[in-house]
Design a protein around this motif. Sequence first.
Motif, PDB file in Angstrom:
ATOM      1  N   GLY A 255     -24.710  -4.886  -3.941  1.00 25.58           N
ATOM      2  CA  GLY A 255     -24.642  -6.336  -4.032  1.00 25.58           C
ATOM      3  C   GLY A 255     -23.993  -6.836  -5.304  1.00 25.58           C
ATOM      4  N   GLN A 256     -23.823  -5.967  -6.326  1.00 28.58           N
ATOM      5  CA  GLN A 256     -23.143  -6.386  -7.549  1.00 28.58           C
ATOM      6  C   GLN A 256     -21.669  -6.677  -7.276  1.00 28.58           C
ATOM      7  OE1 GLN A 256     -24.864  -3.080 -10.292  1.00 28.58           O
ATOM      8  NE2 GLN A 256     -24.120  -4.680 -11.674  1.00 28.58           N
ATOM      9  N   PHE A 257     -21.160  -7.743  -7.909  1.00 33.50           N
ATOM     10  CA  PHE A 257     -19.768  -8.132  -7.730  1.00 33.50           C
ATOM     11  C   PHE A 257     -18.975  -7.860  -9.005  1.00 33.50           C
ATOM     12  CE2 PHE A 257     -21.757 -10.559  -4.383  1.00 33.50           C
ATOM     13  CZ  PHE A 257     -20.827 -10.525  -3.364  1.00 33.50           C
ATOM     14  N   THR A 258     -17.686  -7.629  -8.834  1.00 39.50           N
ATOM     15  CA  THR A 258     -16.773  -7.450  -9.952  1.00 39.50           C
ATOM     16  C   THR A 258     -15.353  -7.697  -9.455  1.00 39.50           C
ATOM     17  OG1 THR A 258     -16.128  -5.961 -11.752  1.00 39.50           O
ATOM     18  CG2 THR A 258     -16.396  -4.983  -9.568  1.00 39.50           C
ATOM     19  N   THR A 259     -14.387  -7.578 -10.348  1.00 42.10           N
ATOM     20  CA  THR A 259     -12.969  -7.632  -9.983  1.00 42.10           C
ATOM     21  C   THR A 259     -12.377  -6.251 -10.224  1.00 42.10           C
ATOM     22  OG1 THR A 259     -12.767  -9.975 -10.556  1.00 42.10           O
ATOM     23  CG2 THR A 259     -10.740  -8.690 -10.444  1.00 42.10           C
ATOM     24  N   ALA A 260     -11.982  -5.606  -9.150  1.00 41.53           N
ATOM     25  CA  ALA A 260     -11.421  -4.254  -9.239  1.00 41.53           C
ATOM     26  C   ALA A 260      -9.904  -4.330  -9.381  1.00 41.53           C
ATOM     27  CB  ALA A 260     -11.803  -3.433  -8.009  1.00 41.53           C
ATOM     28  N   THR A 261      -9.339  -3.317 -10.004  1.00 41.10           N
ATOM     29  CA  THR A 261      -7.892  -3.223 -10.164  1.00 41.10           C
ATOM     30  C   THR A 261      -7.368  -2.088  -9.299  1.00 41.10           C
ATOM     31  OG1 THR A 261      -7.990  -4.053 -12.436  1.00 41.10           O
ATOM     32  CG2 THR A 261      -5.994  -2.874 -11.775  1.00 41.10           C
ATOM     33  N   LEU A 262      -6.493  -2.428  -8.369  1.00 42.32           N
ATOM     34  CA  LEU A 262      -5.861  -1.431  -7.507  1.00 42.32           C
ATOM     35  C   LEU A 262      -4.536  -1.032  -8.143  1.00 42.32           C
ATOM     36  CD1 LEU A 262      -5.692   0.168  -4.813  1.00 42.32           C
ATOM     37  CD2 LEU A 262      -4.537  -1.837  -3.840  1.00 42.32           C
ATOM     38  N   ASN A 263      -4.376   0.252  -8.457  1.00 41.68           N
ATOM     39  CA  ASN A 263      -3.146   0.775  -9.052  1.00 41.68           C
ATOM     40  C   ASN A 263      -2.345   1.502  -7.974  1.00 41.68           C
ATOM     41  OD1 ASN A 263      -3.754   0.155 -11.944  1.00 41.68           O
ATOM     42  ND2 ASN A 263      -5.480   1.507 -11.526  1.00 41.68           N
ATOM     43  N   ILE A 264      -1.160   0.991  -7.672  1.00 43.46           N
ATOM     44  CA  ILE A 264      -0.304   1.558  -6.639  1.00 43.46           C
ATOM     45  C   ILE A 264       0.879   2.234  -7.318  1.00 43.46           C
ATOM     46  CG2 ILE A 264       1.031   1.081  -4.552  1.00 43.46           C
ATOM     47  CD1 ILE A 264      -0.593  -1.492  -4.235  1.00 43.46           C
ATOM     48  N   ALA A 265       1.003   3.548  -7.137  1.00 36.54           N
ATOM     49  CA  ALA A 265       2.079   4.301  -7.779  1.00 36.54           C
ATOM     50  C   ALA A 265       3.444   3.793  -7.313  1.00 36.54           C
ATOM     51  CB  ALA A 265       1.936   5.787  -7.479  1.00 36.54           C
ATOM     52  N   GLN A 266       4.393   3.701  -8.248  1.00 32.08           N
ATOM     53  CA  GLN A 266       5.728   3.187  -7.964  1.00 32.08           C
ATOM     54  C   GLN A 266       6.784   4.152  -8.487  1.00 32.08           C
ATOM     55  OE1 GLN A 266       6.227  -0.049  -6.441  1.00 32.08           O
ATOM     56  NE2 GLN A 266       4.033   0.179  -6.087  1.00 32.08           N
ATOM     57  N   GLN A 267       7.983   4.080  -7.891  1.00 27.79           N
ATOM     58  CA  GLN A 267       9.122   4.786  -8.441  1.00 27.79           C
ATOM     59  C   GLN A 267       9.638   4.022  -9.664  1.00 27.79           C
ATOM     60  OE1 GLN A 267      11.922   5.097  -5.239  1.00 27.79           O
ATOM     61  NE2 GLN A 267      10.763   6.681  -4.178  1.00 27.79           N
TER      62      GLN A 267
ATOM     63  N   LEU B 195       0.825  -1.202   0.000  1.00 24.08           N
ATOM     64  CA  LEU B 195       0.000   0.000   0.000  1.00 24.08           C
ATOM     65  C   LEU B 195       0.860   1.253   0.000  1.00 24.08           C
ATOM     66  CD1 LEU B 195      -2.939  -0.821   2.443  1.00 24.08           C
ATOM     67  CD2 LEU B 195      -2.889  -0.930  -0.040  1.00 24.08           C
ATOM     68  N   GLY B 196       0.432   2.230  -0.769  1.00 24.76           N
ATOM     69  CA  GLY B 196       1.131   3.505  -0.829  1.00 24.76           C
ATOM     70  C   GLY B 196       0.183   4.647  -0.559  1.00 24.76           C
ATOM     71  N   THR B 197       0.725   5.850  -0.594  1.00 26.87           N
ATOM     72  CA  THR B 197      -0.103   7.022  -0.334  1.00 26.87           C
ATOM     73  C   THR B 197      -0.928   7.416  -1.553  1.00 26.87           C
ATOM     74  OG1 THR B 197       1.770   8.438  -0.938  1.00 26.87           O
ATOM     75  CG2 THR B 197       1.486   7.898   1.399  1.00 26.87           C
ATOM     76  N   THR B 198      -0.468   7.027  -2.736  1.00 26.07           N
ATOM     77  CA  THR B 198      -1.180   7.352  -3.963  1.00 26.07           C
ATOM     78  C   THR B 198      -1.683   6.063  -4.593  1.00 26.07           C
ATOM     79  OG1 THR B 198       0.271   9.252  -4.320  1.00 26.07           O
ATOM     80  CG2 THR B 198      -1.049   8.509  -6.184  1.00 26.07           C
ATOM     81  N   MET B 199      -2.990   5.846  -4.504  1.00 25.18           N
ATOM     82  CA  MET B 199      -3.587   4.629  -5.043  1.00 25.18           C
ATOM     83  C   MET B 199      -4.879   4.989  -5.762  1.00 25.18           C
ATOM     84  SD  MET B 199      -3.160   1.959  -1.846  1.00 25.18           S
ATOM     85  CE  MET B 199      -4.164   3.006  -0.769  1.00 25.18           C
ATOM     86  N   THR B 200      -5.165   4.267  -6.818  1.00 26.68           N
ATOM     87  CA  THR B 200      -6.431   4.436  -7.528  1.00 26.68           C
ATOM     88  C   THR B 200      -7.083   3.069  -7.696  1.00 26.68           C
ATOM     89  OG1 THR B 200      -5.391   4.231  -9.708  1.00 26.68           O
ATOM     90  CG2 THR B 200      -5.608   6.461  -8.774  1.00 26.68           C
ATOM     91  N   LEU B 201      -8.401   3.080  -7.786  1.00 26.84           N
ATOM     92  CA  LEU B 201      -9.177   1.865  -8.010  1.00 26.84           C
ATOM     93  C   LEU B 201      -9.929   1.995  -9.333  1.00 26.84           C
ATOM     94  CD1 LEU B 201     -10.797   0.828  -4.596  1.00 26.84           C
ATOM     95  CD2 LEU B 201      -9.391  -0.613  -6.071  1.00 26.84           C
ATOM     96  N   GLU B 202     -10.065   0.878 -10.013  1.00 22.68           N
ATOM     97  CA  GLU B 202     -10.851   0.824 -11.239  1.00 22.68           C
ATOM     98  C   GLU B 202     -11.711  -0.422 -11.193  1.00 22.68           C
ATOM     99  OE1 GLU B 202     -10.225   0.693 -16.103  1.00 22.68           O
ATOM    100  OE2 GLU B 202      -8.552   1.210 -14.761  1.00 22.68           O
ATOM    101  N   ALA B 203     -13.040  -0.226 -11.272  1.00 29.04           N
ATOM    102  CA  ALA B 203     -13.978  -1.335 -11.159  1.00 29.04           C
ATOM    103  C   ALA B 203     -14.924  -1.320 -12.352  1.00 29.04           C
ATOM    104  CB  ALA B 203     -14.763  -1.237  -9.858  1.00 29.04           C
ATOM    105  N   PRO B 204     -14.829  -2.300 -13.246  1.00 28.98           N
ATOM    106  CA  PRO B 204     -15.714  -2.332 -14.417  1.00 28.98           C
ATOM    107  C   PRO B 204     -17.047  -3.014 -14.092  1.00 28.98           C
ATOM    108  CG  PRO B 204     -14.081  -4.076 -14.572  1.00 28.98           C
ATOM    109  CD  PRO B 204     -13.783  -3.335 -13.297  1.00 28.98           C
ATOM    110  N   PHE B 205     -18.121  -2.436 -14.604  1.00 25.70           N
ATOM    111  CA  PHE B 205     -19.457  -3.014 -14.501  1.00 25.70           C
ATOM    112  C   PHE B 205     -20.112  -2.919 -15.875  1.00 25.70           C
ATOM    113  CE2 PHE B 205     -18.496  -1.539 -10.213  1.00 25.70           C
ATOM    114  CZ  PHE B 205     -18.865  -2.643  -9.447  1.00 25.70           C
ATOM    115  N   PRO B 206     -21.129  -3.709 -16.126  1.00 26.88           N
ATOM    116  CA  PRO B 206     -21.815  -3.610 -17.423  1.00 26.88           C
ATOM    117  C   PRO B 206     -22.359  -2.204 -17.662  1.00 26.88           C
ATOM    118  CG  PRO B 206     -22.462  -5.614 -16.277  1.00 26.88           C
ATOM    119  CD  PRO B 206     -21.651  -4.819 -15.307  1.00 26.88           C
ATOM    120  N   GLY B 207     -21.878  -1.565 -18.709  1.00 28.57           N
ATOM    121  CA  GLY B 207     -22.353  -0.246 -19.069  1.00 28.57           C
ATOM    122  C   GLY B 207     -21.698   0.901 -18.341  1.00 28.57           C
ATOM    123  N   GLN B 208     -20.813   0.618 -17.391  1.00 24.63           N
ATOM    124  CA  GLN B 208     -20.193   1.710 -16.623  1.00 24.63           C
ATOM    125  C   GLN B 208     -18.932   1.202 -15.942  1.00 24.63           C
ATOM    126  OE1 GLN B 208     -22.871   3.687 -13.947  1.00 24.63           O
ATOM    127  NE2 GLN B 208     -21.290   4.923 -12.989  1.00 24.63           N
TER     128      GLN B 208
END
Length: 371
Positions: free
Chosen positions: A293-305, A244-257
């Motif tokens: 209640g909808q499920f998905t697989t999210a991508t956690l992006n952790i900034a690196q040097q 875990l870092g101080t700068t992290m983003t999440l991306e979660a795909p769902f149908p249509g959004q």
Amino acid sequence: MRLSRNFIIIGTSLLVLLLCLGLWALIPGRSIETNPQPAVIHDGDLLRIRAGGPLDGRLTVEPVATTLSPHQVALPAQIITAPGQSVDIHSPVVGRVASLHVQTGQHVQAGDSLATLYSGDLAQAWSDSRKAQSALTLARNAYRRAVGVLAAGGNAVKDMQSAQNDLKQAEAEARRAQQRLQALGTSGDEGSQPLIAPFSGVVTAISTGVGQNITDMTAILMTVSNINTVWVQASLPESLLPMLGTTMTLEAPFPGQTCSGPVTAQDPAFRTDTRRMNLYLRCNNPQERLHPGQFTTATLNIAQQAQALLPKTALLMDNDQVSVFVETAPKTYRRRYITISYEEGESVRILSGLHAGERVITHGAILLNDY
């Protein structure tokens, strides 16, 4: 006689064999190698590939690349209602459900009536309020008379003070009775109690019906949720906590959004049942396409040097260590032990042992592993 014939046959065969060997040696370009040169020559800790040997041309050498891309981790995730945007509706009084004004899935606005209850407790509260207001009016009039009589010299000071005390008590009782009605949220007729929507949203559950007697004020009658904004809850396993870092983003795909952005919040502690820490992402849902209640697989992006990146095909396992072959000169290589971090698809990040620009065997290194 027969023995002489055998000797002649054997001698003739040997002569023919010698003649064949001699002719073979006379053919141009033909030579018999008695000591072939090795494919790999050892020079201390260096391995030199013989030009024209069996390994020449079978090794792919590439420079070590660097990357600034974030480390990506796939996490199980689901949609949940935003904190504070889902309310269970309880009855503030004991009573009976007189009518229901909504159904499951119905949109309501803040202040809309959800149901109406008949309650003796509510009638008692209204009665107490009326009595308190009447007593307050009487105490005020009595106090005014006492003040007037005292000013005319026809009354004692203690009578005025007694009237003043009665007035203060009546005011306190009137406030108590009024605040009780406010706490009950009443806005209907005496004896009837409407249940009011606290905010705009959707009725997600109803667990009561017309005619039901409400004897337990902790029982949930219905639930109202606002899903114009929802949260994505992603579960991070304990083993990945050091990443875990101080700068992290999440991306979660769902149908249509697709929901993406910086991590909104994270749990301060691990869940004892799953040994996971939840990360949260706020997601706008104006069209209400996303549902809790909808499920998905999210991508956690952790900034690196900036880090060196190497294909997995370059790695060699040597007991518990990872090594690669580094080119020190054309067709000359040295084994070097490295420390890797985590996988990025078909590549790995290098923590130590290599620098950007160094040339490494990326394909075919296994051919040198046994030398």
